[in-house]
Design a protein around this motif. Structure first.
Motif, PDB file in Angstrom:
ATOM      1  N   ALA A 385      51.177  15.280  92.928  1.00 40.75           N
ATOM      2  CA  ALA A 385      51.472  16.105  94.098  1.00 40.75           C
ATOM      3  C   ALA A 385      51.103  15.383  95.387  1.00 40.75           C
ATOM      4  N   GLN A 386      49.999  14.636  95.366  1.00 39.72           N
ATOM      5  CA  GLN A 386      49.587  13.906  96.568  1.00 39.72           C
ATOM      6  C   GLN A 386      50.573  12.786  96.895  1.00 39.72           C
ATOM      7  N   GLN A 387      51.132  12.146  95.863  1.00 42.17           N
ATOM      8  CA  GLN A 387      52.154  11.130  96.121  1.00 42.17           C
ATOM      9  C   GLN A 387      53.398  11.763  96.747  1.00 42.17           C
ATOM     10  N   ALA A 388      53.768  12.923  96.246  1.00 43.29           N
ATOM     11  CA  ALA A 388      54.912  13.626  96.822  1.00 43.29           C
ATOM     12  C   ALA A 388      54.620  14.059  98.245  1.00 43.29           C
ATOM     13  N   ALA A 389      53.378  14.442  98.492  1.00 41.73           N
ATOM     14  CA  ALA A 389      52.999  14.912  99.831  1.00 41.73           C
ATOM     15  C   ALA A 389      53.103  13.798 100.863  1.00 41.73           C
ATOM     16  N   ARG A 390      52.845  12.558 100.437  1.00 45.45           N
ATOM     17  CA  ARG A 390      52.930  11.451 101.391  1.00 45.45           C
ATOM     18  C   ARG A 390      54.356  11.262 101.901  1.00 45.45           C
ATOM     19  N   THR A 391      55.317  11.628 101.066  1.00 44.41           N
ATOM     20  CA  THR A 391      56.722  11.522 101.482  1.00 44.41           C
ATOM     21  C   THR A 391      57.172  12.763 102.238  1.00 44.41           C
ATOM     22  N   LEU A 392      56.742  13.932 101.780  1.00 44.36           N
ATOM     23  CA  LEU A 392      57.199  15.186 102.365  1.00 44.36           C
ATOM     24  C   LEU A 392      56.318  15.686 103.502  1.00 44.36           C
ATOM     25  N   HIS A 393      55.281  14.962 103.840  1.00 44.96           N
ATOM     26  CA  HIS A 393      54.379  15.359 104.920  1.00 44.96           C
ATOM     27  C   HIS A 393      55.188  15.633 106.202  1.00 44.96           C
ATOM     28  N   PRO A 394      54.883  16.763 106.911  1.00 39.40           N
ATOM     29  CA  PRO A 394      53.814  17.746 106.675  1.00 39.40           C
ATOM     30  C   PRO A 394      54.283  18.976 105.913  1.00 39.40           C
ATOM     31  N   ARG A 395      55.415  18.884 105.228  1.00 33.85           N
ATOM     32  CA  ARG A 395      55.947  20.062 104.540  1.00 33.85           C
ATOM     33  C   ARG A 395      55.111  20.466 103.331  1.00 33.85           C
ATOM     34  N   LEU A 396      54.348  19.542 102.754  1.00 37.67           N
ATOM     35  CA  LEU A 396      53.694  19.819 101.480  1.00 37.67           C
ATOM     36  C   LEU A 396      52.185  19.652 101.599  1.00 37.67           C
ATOM     37  N   ALA A 397      51.450  20.650 101.105  1.00 35.60           N
ATOM     38  CA  ALA A 397      49.989  20.601 101.048  1.00 35.60           C
ATOM     39  C   ALA A 397      49.564  20.808  99.603  1.00 35.60           C
ATOM     40  N   VAL A 398      48.459  20.168  99.206  1.00 35.62           N
ATOM     41  CA  VAL A 398      47.995  20.222  97.819  1.00 35.62           C
ATOM     42  C   VAL A 398      46.604  20.838  97.782  1.00 35.62           C
ATOM     43  N   LEU A 399      46.444  21.904  96.993  1.00 35.91           N
ATOM     44  CA  LEU A 399      45.121  22.510  96.817  1.00 35.91           C
ATOM     45  C   LEU A 399      44.313  21.689  95.816  1.00 35.91           C
ATOM     46  N   PRO A 400      43.017  21.531  96.042  1.00 34.56           N
ATOM     47  CA  PRO A 400      42.193  20.676  95.168  1.00 34.56           C
ATOM     48  C   PRO A 400      41.767  21.386  93.882  1.00 34.56           C
ATOM     49  N   VAL A 401      42.710  21.682  93.024  1.00 34.59           N
ATOM     50  CA  VAL A 401      42.429  22.390  91.772  1.00 34.59           C
ATOM     51  C   VAL A 401      42.655  21.432  90.612  1.00 34.59           C
ATOM     52  N   ARG A 402      41.647  21.347  89.716  1.00 36.21           N
ATOM     53  CA  ARG A 402      41.728  20.350  88.641  1.00 36.21           C
ATOM     54  C   ARG A 402      41.436  20.943  87.268  1.00 36.21           C
ATOM     55  N   SER A 403      41.547  22.250  87.125  1.00 41.05           N
ATOM     56  CA  SER A 403      41.363  22.863  85.808  1.00 41.05           C
ATOM     57  C   SER A 403      42.222  24.113  85.710  1.00 41.05           C
ATOM     58  N   LEU A 404      42.558  24.476  84.478  1.00 36.12           N
ATOM     59  CA  LEU A 404      43.370  25.667  84.263  1.00 36.12           C
ATOM     60  C   LEU A 404      42.629  26.927  84.670  1.00 36.12           C
ATOM     61  N   ALA A 405      41.325  26.969  84.418  1.00 40.55           N
ATOM     62  CA  ALA A 405      40.559  28.158  84.782  1.00 40.55           C
ATOM     63  C   ALA A 405      40.530  28.343  86.291  1.00 40.55           C
ATOM     64  N   ALA A 406      40.350  27.243  87.030  1.00 41.84           N
ATOM     65  CA  ALA A 406      40.381  27.329  88.490  1.00 41.84           C
ATOM     66  C   ALA A 406      41.763  27.753  88.972  1.00 41.84           C
ATOM     67  N   GLN A 407      42.791  27.265  88.308  1.00 45.85           N
ATOM     68  CA  GLN A 407      44.158  27.636  88.654  1.00 45.85           C
ATOM     69  C   GLN A 407      44.374  29.138  88.456  1.00 45.85           C
ATOM     70  N   LEU A 408      43.848  29.664  87.355  1.00 49.11           N
ATOM     71  CA  LEU A 408      43.968  31.096  87.092  1.00 49.11           C
ATOM     72  C   LEU A 408      43.263  31.913  88.162  1.00 49.11           C
ATOM     73  N   VAL A 409      42.055  31.499  88.529  1.00 46.25           N
ATOM     74  CA  VAL A 409      41.320  32.210  89.576  1.00 46.25           C
ATOM     75  C   VAL A 409      42.107  32.188  90.882  1.00 46.25           C
ATOM     76  N   ALA A 410      42.679  31.041  91.216  1.00 55.00           N
ATOM     77  CA  ALA A 410      43.465  30.945  92.442  1.00 55.00           C
ATOM     78  C   ALA A 410      44.656  31.901  92.412  1.00 55.00           C
ATOM     79  N   LEU A 411      45.322  31.994  91.275  1.00 57.29           N
ATOM     80  CA  LEU A 411      46.486  32.868  91.167  1.00 57.29           C
ATOM     81  C   LEU A 411      46.110  34.342  91.280  1.00 57.29           C
ATOM     82  N   SER A 412      44.859  34.667  91.014  1.00 61.95           N
ATOM     83  CA  SER A 412      44.454  36.074  91.107  1.00 61.95           C
ATOM     84  C   SER A 412      44.551  36.601  92.535  1.00 61.95           C
ATOM     85  N   PHE A 413      44.641  35.709  93.510  1.00 66.45           N
ATOM     86  CA  PHE A 413      44.766  36.131  94.908  1.00 66.45           C
ATOM     87  C   PHE A 413      46.219  36.271  95.343  1.00 66.45           C
ATOM     88  N   LEU A 414      47.134  35.842  94.488  1.00 65.96           N
ATOM     89  CA  LEU A 414      48.542  35.822  94.893  1.00 65.96           C
ATOM     90  C   LEU A 414      49.155  37.214  94.782  1.00 65.96           C
TER      91      LEU A 414
END
Length: 522
Positions: A385-414
């Motif tokens: 995602a960070q490689q893609a962001a370097r090309t699509l900047h500033p359209r793309l931002a990447v959240l610093p999530v590195r585990s499935l459990a953290a991803q699940l917690v993040a989605l609970s706010f959506l």
């Protein structure tokens, strides 16, 4: 009466005359989610009617999970408050025929508790009678041999038990028997079930819920065995399946639900329309999704819409209204990708086919939005995602999530009805205090690695040691994403609660190949 029924009756006679209060209702929701989680994959495999789209177990699980989360958020406000919260959340999360019908069970419970401070046998029989009526009203053309057949059977049984003075425990034991018998009869109504040699998956899923509730009502002395479901997919027809399953949330302009359902019959079948005030949940199977969207816009404001192809292609999350931004979820857990779709995000499963940074960038560049926020689940996802962001900047931002459990917690706010920028700020705040750990190795010790956890033979012991590394004493919530290699998760949860009874545990079946468990504390 069979010997099993005699044994069950003898055991139940020793149990107290129980009622459901707020705490018991929350425990019942939790039990339903756990039972459905254990069975979801098998229920999906069992799914052949009305189409073999393999999502009945998932739909039931995600609907019940949403109800549980919402009810927990208002815990302490009394039984009417938690049942109403569960019903509202189930409406918003309902997907497919099975999810819509299950949401009507929660709606019936909410309506019943407006008149009762607790749910005793009489109140619960009233709730099941209401659920039967609501479910049939939701369907434009009710078809026997499905969940409604089970609901009718259990409602009639519950009324008989209540009228003869039975306790709530007596009621549930009789309801369980009635549900199992009704499931066994479903092939009598539907030719496709007889031809495939299976029972209806939605009916079976409802019986799984009543099985879990019976075990809860009967007390710890009586542990009912889980209802059997197939462990392998049923044979599929070689005939290609075409069309789409369309699910929408709609703020209606006042057009009667019955009129909307009748109009939708011009464009498809398997039509369900249910509501909570002006908010409607619409479901149908159609070959004309664009036409249906146009009609829905004519009668109200679409808040979210998801289109699943029966051909097995990835779900489509149309941008029904102009959006400034969208959340893109990269995940190795198919269950999390499905959840993301249901919440209006754009999900990509990363373990089904190779995904490179260039292909990801090309894919994201085509999205018709100004801002893209990527929610990854691993270091590999973050790097791509960070490689893609370097090309699509500033359209793309990447959240610093590195585990499935953290991803699940993040989605609970959506929430599809909330501004994404506000949601991202909340996600960033919780990530700053989140503690996570993945159990990377198998519990058999045959992974060949040096992970100490991997050499242990007990999954509960693995989970306890993993959690100990996170200092759980000052945490409140423990989120666990469960992989496809894990069987029953209940022993793990019980072990955690025995050690740290203050923790609230949220389970999610990600069905990822690895890790077996991903855990987060907050």
């Amino acid at each position: 009466m069979s010997e099993q029924e005699k044994d069950e009756t003898a055991m139940i006679s020793q149990a107290p005359a129980l009622v459901w209060d707020e705490a018991t209702f929350l425990a019942a929701l939790d039990a339903a989610v756990t039972a459905l989680g254990d069975h979801a994959a098998s229920l999906d495999a069992l799914n052949v009617f009305p189409v073999a789209d393999g999502d009945t177990g998932t739909n039931l699980l995600l609907t019940a999970r949403a109800a549980l989360r919402a009810a927990r958020n208002v815990a302490g406000e009394g039984l009417p408050a938690v049942t109403e919260a569960a019903a509202r959340a189930a409406l918003r999360a309902a997907h497919g025929n099975s999810g819509v019908i299950l949401s009507q069970v929660f709606r019936a419970l909410a309506e019943t508790t407006r008149e009762h401070t607790v749910l005793d046998a009489f109140a619960f029989s009233d709730a099941l009678t209401r659920a039967d009526a609501l479910a049939r009203r939701a369907l434009l053309h009710p078809i026997e041999g499905t969940m409604i057949t089970v609901l009718r059977a259990v409602a009639e049984t519950a009324v008989r038990v209540a009228e003869t003075g039975g306790t709530l425990a007596d009621l549930f034991l009789a309801v369980r028997r009635a549900a199992v018998a009704a499931v066994a009869r479903t092939p009598e109504f539907l030719t496709v079930l007889r031809e495939r040699g299976v029972v209806d998956s939605g009916a079976q899923g409802l019986a799984v819920i009543f099985d879990a509730w019976t075990a809860l009502a009967c007390g710890e002395e009586m542990e009912l065995r889980p209802l059997p479901v197939p462990s392998k997919p049923v044979p599929r027809s070689d005939k290609p399946t075409t069309g789409y399953c369309l699910n929408a949330l709609l703020y209606c302009d006042g057009t009667p639900r019955e009129r909307i359902a009748q109009e939708l019959a011009r464009y498809g079948e398997s039509i369900e329309v249910i509501g909570d005030g002006d908010l409607l949940r619409v479901h149908l199977h159609t070959t004309m999704p664009d036409t249906v969207q146009g009609f829905l816009r004519h009668v109200g404001q679409i808040r979210s819409i998801i289109i699943d192809s029966f051909s097995g292609e990835p779900a489509v999350v149309p941008l029904t209204e102009p959006r400034q931004s969208i959340l893109v979820v990269l995940s190795a857990a198919p269950g999390i990708v499905t959840l993301a779709h249901r919440l209006g995000a754009y999900g990509i499963t990363t373990n089904r086919k190779p995904l490179s940074a260039s292909s990801l960038m090309s894919h994201l560049a085509k999205l018709p939005v100004e801002q893209i926020v990527v929610l990854p689940s691993s270091d590999t996802d973050v790097e791509m995602a960070q490689q893609a962001a370097r090309t699509l900047h500033p359209r793309l931002a990447v959240l610093p999530v590195r585990s499935l459990a953290a991803q699940l917690v993040a989605l609970s706010f959506l929430d599809p009805e909330r501004d994404l920028d506000e949601t991202v700020r909340e996600i960033q705040a919780v990530l700053a205090r989140l503690r996570t750990v993945d159990i990377l190795a198998s519990t058999t010790g045959r992974d060949g690695g040096d992970n100490v956890l991997g050499r242990m033979t007990s999954l509960p012991a693995v989970a306890l040691q993993a959690l100990s590394s996170l200092d759980p004493e000052d945490a409140e919530l423990c989120s666990i994403v469960i992989g496809e290699t894990v069987g029953r998760i209940e022993p793990v949860r019980q072990a955690i609660l025995e050690r740290w009874p203050h923790l609230q545990i949220e389970l999610f079946w990600g069905h990822q190949p690895a890790p077996p468990l991903s855990i987060a504390l907050e």
